[in-house]
Write an enzyme that holds these catalytic residues in place. Sequence first.
Site, PDB file in Angstrom:
ATOM      1  N   CYS A   1      -3.181  12.849  -3.594  1.00 36.79           N
ATOM      2  CA  CYS A   1      -3.190  13.739  -2.437  1.00 36.79           C
ATOM      3  C   CYS A   1      -2.483  15.022  -2.859  1.00 36.79           C
ATOM      4  O   CYS A   1      -2.415  15.344  -4.038  1.00 36.79           O
ATOM      5  CB  CYS A   1      -2.530  13.083  -1.228  1.00 36.79           C
TER       6      CYS A   1
ATOM      7  N   HIS B   1       2.325  22.325   4.110  1.00 37.78           N
ATOM      8  CA  HIS B   1       1.643  21.043   4.360  1.00 37.78           C
ATOM      9  C   HIS B   1       1.386  20.927   5.859  1.00 37.78           C
ATOM     10  O   HIS B   1       2.323  20.835   6.651  1.00 37.78           O
ATOM     11  CB  HIS B   1       2.513  19.880   3.870  1.00 37.78           C
TER      12      HIS B   1
END
Length: 641
Positions: free
Chosen positions: A32, A568
Site C-alpha cells: 500500500c 494520506h
Amino acid sequence: MDEKKRQRYLAISEKLAELVGGKKNIQGIAHCATRLRIVLENNDVVDLKAIEDLDLVKGVFVAGDQLQIIFGAGLVNDVYEVFKDYTGKAGMSLSDLKTEANKKMNPLQRIIKALSDVFIDIMPGILAAALLTGLSGVLTNLDVVQNNATLYGITRLINISSGAIFGFLPLAVAYSACKRFGGRPILGIVIGCIMLSPSLADAYAAAQGTVEVTTLHIFGLSVGLVGFQGGIIVALLMGVVTAKLDLFFEKKVPEVVRLLVSPLLTTLVSAILLFTIVGPAGRGLASGLTGALVWMTQNLGVFGYAVFGGLQQLVVITGLHHIFGAIEAQLLADTGRNILNPLMSVAIIGQGGAVLGYLSRNYKDARTKELCIPSFISVLFGITEPALFGINLRFKYPLVGGCIGGAIGGAVVYFTNLAALGFGTTVLPGIALADPAGNGYVNYIIAHVLALAAGFAVTFVLGGFQKKPASAAAETPKPAPEKKEAEKSAQAASAGEETLCAHATGQMIPMEEVKDETFAQKMLGDGFAILPEDGTVCSPVNGTVSSVFDTKHAVCLVSDGGLEILIHIGIDTVNLQGKYFTAHVKDGDVVKAGQSLVTFELDQVKKAGYDTVIPLVFTDPDPQVDVSSLQMRHVTHGENI
C-alpha cells in the site's frame, strides 16, 4: 532506481526472505502507500524481532493474517519491486492478497476471525459498560449510598448507563457485522432497531411467560412477535444478511431509483428473514446449547458440572445466558438452592485467569496491558464480555485455557456441594449469595481460586507453544525506534524560508489523536492531521509530486526546500481501490501551495465506514519542522499555518 539503491534493497530482500521462512513460505506479496504486505504459508516461523531491526524498516506487525512491514511512502514502492523480483512472486492487488490470506483459514478460523472483527469495533463501549456495572454492584450494597440522596442518585445513573449497552448490544452487533461484511452500517443499525422494537414482546418476559405474545401467519409460518434482547447470534447473522442484501440490491437496482429503492428492499427483506428464518434458527441454536448444558448438570454428576463450568461462557457469546435467570428462579422455588450460580461464577473467573495468563506472556506490550487489566477487573464483578471478545475469543488459546479453568472450578462445586441462595451476582459480589451450610463461603473461595489458577496456568502453558506472541495489539504496529529529535526552527511550521499551508479545510488535530497506530505512534514521521469538512486536498508547499498511489488515497511530495511529505486521505481507504477518489496531479508534476491534488467524495467514504481524517507526515528523518508549536485550530485549505 540507481544501482546503489537497488543493491541496498536487494540486501534487505535477501534477509527479509530468510526471516519469513524462505521463498517457498511466501504465498503472495503486495504493498500500500507505506507498507509491504506478505501472505505466508506458515506465520509461526517468522522472526518479527529480527525483521524490526532490518535496514529501513520502521515497524512490523501481523494483521488479518498478513505480515505488514512499514517502510514508508515512496520507499515501499522501490523495496516492493526488488523484493518481488528476488522472490519470483508475481505482484498482487491488495484485494487479491486479502483473498489469498483468507484461503489459509479453515471454516472455524474464518468464523472466529469474523467474530473478532465484529466485536473489536464495539469493544470500548462493552468495556465501559462492564466497569460501570462492577462499580454499580459495589455502590448498591453500601449503606452510605442508600442513606444519601445524592450518592443514591449517582449510583442509579451509573446503573442506567451500565445497562444501556448490554440492553442494546444486539443493535451494536448488527451494526458492526453489517459494516464488517461490506454493507452500509446504518442499515445494520436499522435492523438492530427492528430486533429491539418496543412493539415486540420483551424476550425475557416472554421466556418467563409474563407477557402475551402476538402471533402472525406469514407464508404459512407462525411468527411470534417477540424481541431479540440478548440475541447476539441472531444479530450477528442478521448483520451478515443485511450486508449481503445491501450489496446485492445496490448492484441490481437501476441507478435512477437506487437511493430510494435499494435501502427499502434491503430493510424489508431483512425484516422478513429475521422473523421467519434467521431469528427462529438463531434462537433454536442458542436455546439448544443452553438446554444441553442445564441437562448435563442434572444428569451427569461431576462430569456434567465440569462440562457446564467449562462451556457456560460459550453461551455468553450467543447472548442466551440471560435465560439462566428464569432457570435459577425455578430452581430456588423448587429446592431453595441454586446450583447454577456458583457454576457460572467459576466459569467467569476461569476466563479471568486466562486473561492473566495471556497478560503474563505479553506483559511488555503496552496495548496488551491496556486491554487485559480493565477486562480482568470487570471479570471480578461478573462481566466477561470484554475479556471474551477482546482477548480470549480473539486469540483462541486463552479461551481454551479459560474453559478448562471453569471446568475444574465446576468439579470443585460438585464435590463441595456448593450452591447459592439467590441469583443475579457472581464472583466477588456473588459470595454474599453463597449458601453458608457446609463451609459454603470457604468452599466458594476455594472453587474460585482453583478455577482462576487453572485458567491462568493452562493459558500460560499454551502460550508457550506460540512461536510468536499473539499480542493484543496484533492489528496495531509496534513503535519504531525513537527518532532523533528534530531541531526546532525559528518559526512555527517553517523549513528554511518555506511556508506551510493547510492541506484541507477543517479542524487540525495532533498526530497522536489519529485513530491509527501507524500515524499516532509516528512510525512514518511527525506531523499533524485535519478532520476534513469537504473533499478537497491541496498541496501544503511549493514543490514536486514524487508519487501518487494507484488508489489515489495518498500523495507524496518533495518541497522546493527539500521537505519530504506524505498526505494520506483517510484510514484504511486503500481498500476502496480508488473508488470515490479523483487525482488531479501525476508523478513528477510541479505544484504550488494551495493547488488541488486530489478530490474525494467525503460523504460516500464516510458511508462506506471509513475514518476520513487526513494526516500530513514529514517522512524525512530530520525535517527541520517544529510541529509541537503548531496551533491546533480550524483552517481553510491553502491557509498559511
